[in-house]
Design a protein around this motif. Structure first.
Motif, short mmCIF file in Angstrom:
data_model
loop_
_atom_site.label_atom_id
_atom_site.label_comp_id
_atom_site.label_asym_id
_atom_site.label_seq_id
_atom_site.Cartn_x
_atom_site.Cartn_y
_atom_site.Cartn_z
N ILE A 144 0.39 0.05 0.44
CA ILE A 144 1.18 -1.28 0.88
C ILE A 144 0.68 -1.94 2.03
O ILE A 144 0.53 -2.41 1.33
N ARG A 145 0.10 -1.40 3.18
CA ARG A 145 0.51 -1.92 3.86
C ARG A 145 -1.40 -2.55 3.70
O ARG A 145 -1.40 -3.30 4.19
N ASP A 146 -1.49 -1.15 3.21
CA ASP A 146 -3.34 -1.90 2.72
C ASP A 146 -3.68 -3.02 2.16
O ASP A 146 -4.46 -3.83 2.07
N ALA A 147 -2.25 -3.05 0.95
CA ALA A 147 -2.75 -4.59 0.11
C ALA A 147 -1.86 -5.84 0.59
O ALA A 147 -2.57 -6.62 0.58
N PHE A 148 -0.77 -5.23 1.12
CA PHE A 148 0.05 -6.47 2.06
C PHE A 148 0.15 -5.78 3.29
O PHE A 148 1.50 -5.52 3.81
#
Length: 277
Positions: A65-69
């Motif tokens: 998730i945090r790679d994208a957002f």
């Protein structure tokens, strides 16, 4: 109801893709530990169990998730994530293993579930059951199981319904559990208890079950993804009073919408037991 814009749909599709990718990644981590004799710990009670697989799977979901957002909030069952859904802005709701009691008993019904919410409203979801080989996803256009379009059951006769009592009634609430069981077997065709709320909700969305019910206030990680799926698949989700379900509602009544009042009547009897009526 305000119609969605093309931009909102595009954003929901992007979030649905990330939800599916994150759930699949977390599920792979959990599945690698399944049936390996992993150690079990307890949290708030004898049946509230957790394993290192829960923590490792959540860490992998959050990484994707945090790679994208990278700047968006994450609500999760384990670790240091938020425990409640923000009412404003985008956020993610994660359950790395929903059905840990099944997981530690080597039963295949458990999920990794991820939902995206905006301003407290779910907009995309994914639930992966790796031990069963099933992936359920929900985006702006509908719901899919393993890439094929899915929808709620078309059954209309409650006496043919399969209904799941879900979320755990603790030892001091077993009278409610007993009433839930009685109401279901007297009103409907049959009862299924799966041991995973997210699995039950995904199965309502895909038409395998007609309803999943509880009067317990559920945690968002146990419910938000599945609620999005049921609604997108054409079903109905309310609280115990029949109002549209929100992530902090009392209870959860999810059905195919064909006889929701009858399902709701059963849950109101469970609530009466809670109040001692």
């Amino acid at each position: 109801m305000t119609s969605r814009t093309a931009r909102e749909d595009d954003e929901a599709r992007e979030r649905a893709a990330i939800a599916e990718r994150a759930a699949a990644a977390g599920a792979a981590v959990a599945d690698a530990a399944f049936r390996t004799g992993i150690d079990t710990e307890t949290k708030d009670g004898k049946t509230d169990v957790v394993t290192q697989a829960d923590r490792d799977a959540q860490a992998e979901v959050v990484r994707v998730i945090r790679d994208a957002f990278p700047d968006e909030a994450v609500v999760g069952e384990e670790g240091d994530e938020l425990e409640s859904v923000p009412e404003a802005g985008p956020a993610w709701v994660v359950d790395p293993i929903d059905g840990t009691n099944n997981f530690v008993r080597d039963i295949r019904i458990w999920t990794t579930s991820v939902a995206a919410v905006v301003d407290g409203v779910p907009v995309a979801a994914a639930t992966v059951l790796p031990a069963l080989g099933d992936t359920y996803t929900a985006g702006p256009e509908g719901v899919w199981r393993n890439g094929e379009a899915a929808a709620v059951s078309r059954r209309t006769d409650p006496e043919t319904f399969a209904v799941c009592p879900t979320i755990w009634w603790d030892y001091d609430r077993r009278e409610e559990y007993a009433v839930a069981t009685r109401e279901i077997v007297e009103r409907f065709g049959d009862l299924r208890r799966l041991g995973s709320a997210q699995a039950a909700l995904a199965m309502v969305a895909a038409g395998h079950l007609e309803a999943a019910v509880t009067n317990v206030v559920p945690n968002p990680w146990d419910t938000v993804a599945g609620v999005r799926m049921v609604r997108q698949a054409g079903g109905t989700v309310t609280d115990v009073d029949g109002d549209p379900w929100h992530h902090d509602s009392r209870g959860l009544v999810a059905s195919n919408g064909k006889a929701h009042d009858e399902v709701l009547a059963a849950v109101r009897e469970i609530e009466a037991a809670r109040r001692g009526e």
